[in-house]
Design a protein around this motif. Sequence first.
Motif, mmCIF file in Angstrom:
data_model
loop_
_atom_site.group_PDB
_atom_site.id
_atom_site.type_symbol
_atom_site.label_atom_id
_atom_site.label_comp_id
_atom_site.label_asym_id
_atom_site.label_seq_id
_atom_site.Cartn_x
_atom_site.Cartn_y
_atom_site.Cartn_z
ATOM 1 N N GLU A 1 -21.955 13.586 15.347
ATOM 2 C CA GLU A 1 -23.245 13.830 15.393
ATOM 3 C C GLU A 1 -23.832 12.845 15.635
ATOM 4 O OE1 GLU A 1 -22.116 14.674 11.284
ATOM 5 O OE2 GLU A 1 -21.349 14.628 13.304
ATOM 6 N N VAL A 2 -23.560 11.958 14.767
ATOM 7 C CA VAL A 2 -24.434 10.674 14.617
ATOM 8 C C VAL A 2 -23.200 8.975 16.036
ATOM 9 C CG1 VAL A 2 -25.471 10.789 13.183
ATOM 10 C CG2 VAL A 2 -23.265 9.635 12.659
ATOM 11 N N THR A 3 -22.804 10.025 16.319
ATOM 12 C CA THR A 3 -21.932 8.775 17.998
ATOM 13 C C THR A 3 -21.742 9.636 19.002
ATOM 14 O OG1 THR A 3 -19.757 9.794 17.109
ATOM 15 C CG2 THR A 3 -20.133 8.416 15.174
ATOM 16 N N ARG A 4 -21.284 8.285 19.633
ATOM 17 C CA ARG A 4 -20.760 8.533 21.207
ATOM 18 C C ARG A 4 -19.669 9.340 21.903
ATOM 19 N NH1 ARG A 4 -25.349 4.226 24.840
ATOM 20 N NH2 ARG A 4 -26.655 4.385 22.676
ATOM 21 N N ASN A 5 -18.958 9.869 20.742
ATOM 22 C CA ASN A 5 -17.870 9.541 20.556
ATOM 23 C C ASN A 5 -17.992 11.771 20.965
ATOM 24 O OD1 ASN A 5 -16.832 6.869 20.972
ATOM 25 N ND2 ASN A 5 -16.093 6.876 19.313
ATOM 26 N N ARG B 1 -16.029 8.093 25.425
ATOM 27 C CA ARG B 1 -16.827 7.773 24.857
ATOM 28 C C ARG B 1 -18.761 7.808 25.647
ATOM 29 N NH1 ARG B 1 -13.038 4.819 23.480
ATOM 30 N NH2 ARG B 1 -12.937 5.123 20.457
ATOM 31 N N ALA C 1 -22.706 7.698 26.983
ATOM 32 C CA ALA C 1 -24.184 7.377 26.170
ATOM 33 C C ALA C 1 -24.867 8.660 26.124
ATOM 34 C CB ALA C 1 -24.854 6.299 26.886
ATOM 35 N N LEU D 1 -24.479 11.034 22.653
ATOM 36 C CA LEU D 1 -25.415 11.065 21.763
ATOM 37 C C LEU D 1 -26.883 11.500 21.496
ATOM 38 C CD1 LEU D 1 -25.756 9.455 18.759
ATOM 39 C CD2 LEU D 1 -26.689 7.458 20.295
ATOM 40 N N PHE E 1 -22.662 3.107 14.580
ATOM 41 C CA PHE E 1 -23.384 2.370 14.164
ATOM 42 C C PHE E 1 -23.824 1.402 13.925
ATOM 43 C CE2 PHE E 1 -28.098 2.853 13.831
ATOM 44 C CZ PHE E 1 -28.811 3.211 15.178
#
Length: 376
Positions: A6-10, A25, A27, A30, A117
Amino acid sequence: AGTGAEVTRNAVLGVPERRVKASLRSATMLPRVALVDPDLTLDLPPAITAATGLDALTQLIEPYVSSRANPVVDALCLDGMARAAAAIRRVCTDGRDRDAREAMSLASLLSGFALGFISLFIARATLGIGEAAYGSIAPSLLADSFPRRLRGRVFSVFYAAIPIGSALGYVIAGAMAEHFGWRSAFFVAGVPGLVLAALLLKLPEVARGAQDDDDTPVAAQGHPSTRESRNAWRALLHNGPYLTTVLGYAAYTFALGALAFWFPDFLVRYHGLGQARSDYMVGLIAVATGFIGTFTGGWIGDRVLRRTEHAYLLVSGIATLIAVPFTIMALTAAEPRFFFTGLIVAELMMFASTGPINSAIVNYVAPTQRASAMAL
């Protein structure tokens, strides 16, 4: 989506029966807002609760023992591990234990921050220290090396590196990240940057004000006292033309920075372009407009300087006003031919101000105040 996603781009796709696990992955993964609600996990079966809980705990241990850890990451990991260790047995025994569910949700959230992050943020902050020093000192050295009548073109050449480098970063880094992962993109710029930084060690020092006909050159040797530094800052804050120029420059940079960093995502979210194509198109436009606009603006500023001493501000102001309607066009047009045309003209006009506005700043202050003036 994966632990801490929930707080990554993965995001992760797995096929257990084939023992395959792929990491995706982008952007666009996010989110703008992450809602973490422990109540949504109350009915999770014990087996899945245990598996996801151990995954979160493992993901907290990994960055904590990493050789690249830093104090901020360690603090996040220690907090998350304490929460997970205290709650995982309770939550597997009683899935309706809301306090335990909340602790595990927070542990998962912290693991996402710790793994990517925060470490990236610390790296960017450290890089900013060097970038800020370079951006304030180099213009002062250039002003001491070239006469006033050539500074528009000189500063245009220097500042053309910013749009060209940023745009190449979008194009090259985007391609590197797509094929080799986002970490590989940093090496493309990092290694050449270290080589260029080493070459600067041999750059000769220039006497302050050496190219100013109306000022006596100041010896390069020696360091200003604390009192002299305070007096320099006080003089800058009472320099009306300088302050007005800086405020205008701040407004112009605010708009240009927003276009450069936000427009690719704008095209993805509102016009449906792919991330790679969007980065490529915006980067290509920035390279072309940055190169042409910056050089043209400096040349025009030096030509107009023959007629009026306010040439640099006139060129910057007129070019920025012309950019306004085309910026609106880029943000509101529905067809690519129109919003790309608006973006091209708007960035061309805004980049035309770069050389003249920075030349005006160094010309409005004393030679010994230029580095401080550029820093402010």
